[in-house]
Scaffold this motif. Structure first.
Motif, short mmCIF file in Angstrom:
data_model
loop_
_atom_site.label_atom_id
_atom_site.label_comp_id
_atom_site.label_asym_id
_atom_site.label_seq_id
_atom_site.Cartn_x
_atom_site.Cartn_y
_atom_site.Cartn_z
N LEU A 1 -0.15 4.62 4.77
CA LEU A 1 0.84 3.56 4.64
C LEU A 1 2.13 4.08 4.01
O LEU A 1 3.22 3.63 4.36
CB LEU A 1 0.27 2.40 3.81
N LEU B 1 7.52 0.44 8.18
CA LEU B 1 7.31 -0.84 7.51
C LEU B 1 8.64 -1.48 7.12
O LEU B 1 8.76 -2.71 7.13
CB LEU B 1 6.46 -0.63 6.25
N HIS C 1 -0.87 -5.68 1.42
CA HIS C 1 0.52 -5.23 1.25
C HIS C 1 1.50 -6.28 1.72
O HIS C 1 2.52 -6.55 1.06
CB HIS C 1 0.72 -3.92 2.01
N GLY D 1 -4.24 -3.23 -1.52
CA GLY D 1 -3.01 -3.30 -0.73
C GLY D 1 -1.90 -4.03 -1.46
O GLY D 1 -0.73 -3.65 -1.36
N LEU E 1 -3.54 -3.44 4.65
CA LEU E 1 -2.22 -3.82 5.15
C LEU E 1 -1.95 -5.31 4.93
O LEU E 1 -0.84 -5.69 4.53
CB LEU E 1 -2.12 -3.49 6.64
N TYR F 1 -5.79 5.59 2.92
CA TYR F 1 -4.98 4.45 3.36
C TYR F 1 -3.62 4.46 2.67
O TYR F 1 -2.59 4.10 3.27
CB TYR F 1 -5.70 3.14 3.06
#
Length: 397
Positions: free
Chosen positions: A160, A167, A230, A64, A227, A156
């Motif tokens: 994302l 986001l 990230h 991430g 996440l 994923y």
């Protein structure tokens, strides 16, 4: 921005742990794996469990962090395209070329096929059919075995990337800020809450399968940690907080694991309530371990280690190769009867040596092999510039 050497080092060390863990899977008694050693030992279950409860979670968290770097300046479509090449091409190659020896040995060990890898491959590439449970993934005809991480990471990444507008929106930035502002006890407690919800709602109904389709609990956990990674990125304040918590998190991890062991061994483990309690404690252990690992890595590894550049390019090929190499070497070493101590040492050392020889001696050197193992094309060497003619002595510039 200064390069974060601790993140680079942690990525390499996380995948090294995966290799050590898979060597251990050959020797741990009572746990299913493709083949098992005659020297399998029950005492290995607890150190293996101590690692298993957070090793892949760390890998997805680091992935991430990497995603955050990769999506800078790229549209979702370009990001998905680039990551599809880097993830799905090695997956397809690995499933076709690297992995098949693993189900062959697994079936051979069970007496389900006659020796002959060529005959097995002809049947394998046609999709079987196979006896039920012949090898991991036999219901699908083929298997990706240890390469399951690649389709999960691709999924994923796609999700994302498609969520990038959300986001980057005001609410998305607020949520990220709420995470990166966590400090002290809040940083140790609040990120565990979603994991606990998944345990209560999903864990009893979706045991791990690694088949991508029926893995709702693991998807929820791994995507959440992806996440978290990230959001974590290189936020200086949050990394400083992780560093300050490293001793507390380590202590909490030790206490939580001891409690987890106690719940699994001293209490009625077959009772659903006790099993749920042990799993909830495992969630606390998981996050405390990650906080401790991140904090200690930032404290001790954030320096330009001379091996980092080599390790960062070696991680992907080693990951693709290692499990087939482990199984092949286990078959070769078994007749030597080296015993329960020397054989595991020889297997681990020989696995590392084989991964190094194949990667450095072949994969990194051959241009068409590099993308099959997830490596970028080699940068072209700079062309030599013609030497400037010498100036006459004594002439001013």
């Amino acid at each position: 921005m200064n390069r974060r050497h601790d993140i680079d080092a942690l990525r390499a060390l996380a995948f090294a742990l995966v290799i050590v863990y898979h060597v251990g899977m050959y020797y741990v008694a009572g746990w299913h794996w493709h083949i098992k050693s005659p020297h399998a030992a029950e005492w290995l279950q607890w150190p293996m469990r101590a690692l298993n409860l957070w090793r892949m979670d760390l890998v997805f968290l680091i992935s991430g962090i990497a995603f955050g770097f990769l999506r800078r300046g790229l549209s979702p479509a370009r990001l998905i395209g680039a990551r599809s090449v880097r993830l799905l091409v090695p997956l397809a190659f690995g499933m076709a070329v690297v992995v098949p020896y693993q189900p062959y040995v697994q079936m051979l060990a069970q007496g389900l096929i006659d020796p002959g890898f060529g005959a097995f491959l002809a049947r394998y590439y046609s999709g079987g059919p196979w006896p039920r449970g012949a090898f991991d993934g036999s219901d699908f005809g083929v298997t990706w075995n240890h390469l399951w991480y690649l389709p999960y990471l691709w999924l994923y990444t796609v999700v994302l990337a498609l969520l990038s507008p959300a986001l980057d929106s005001g609410p998305g930035q607020w949520l990220r800020g709420a995470f990166t502002r966590l400090r002290g006890a809040a940083l140790l407690v609040l990120p565990v809450l979603p994991l606990a919800v998944y345990t209560l709602a999903l864990w009893p109904h979706f045991p791990p399968t690694h088949d991508l389709i029926h893995d709702a609990w693991l998807h929820a956990v791994y995507f959440t940690l992806f996440l978290y990674g990230h959001w974590l990125g290189v936020d200086a304040g949050l990394w400083a907080a992780l560093r300050r918590l490293r001793w507390i998190a380590l202590t909490l991890a030790v206490v939580a694991f001891a409690l987890h062991v106690g719940l699994r061994t001293m209490l009625p483990g077959t009772d659903p309530l006790w099993r749920m309690a042990a799993r909830l404690v495992a969630d606390v252990y998981l996050w405390a371990s990650l906080v401790a690992v991140l904090g200690w890595a930032h404290h001790a590894l954030n320096r330009p280690w001379p091996w980092l550049a080599w390790a960062n390019e070696s991680v992907y090929p080693w990951y693709v190769l290692h499990q087939t190499i482990i199984i092949a070497l286990a078959v070769l070493l078994a007749p030597l009867a080296l015993g329960p101590w020397w054989e595991p040492v020889a297997l681990l050392v020989a696995t590392a040596l084989a991964c190094w020889l194949i990667t450095d001696g072949l994969v990194r050197r051959v241009a068409w092999l590099r993308p099959l193992f997830g490596l970028r094309p080699r940068a072209p060497l700079p062309r030599p510039t013609p030497a400037s003619p010498a100036r006459p002595a004594g002439r001013s510039v």
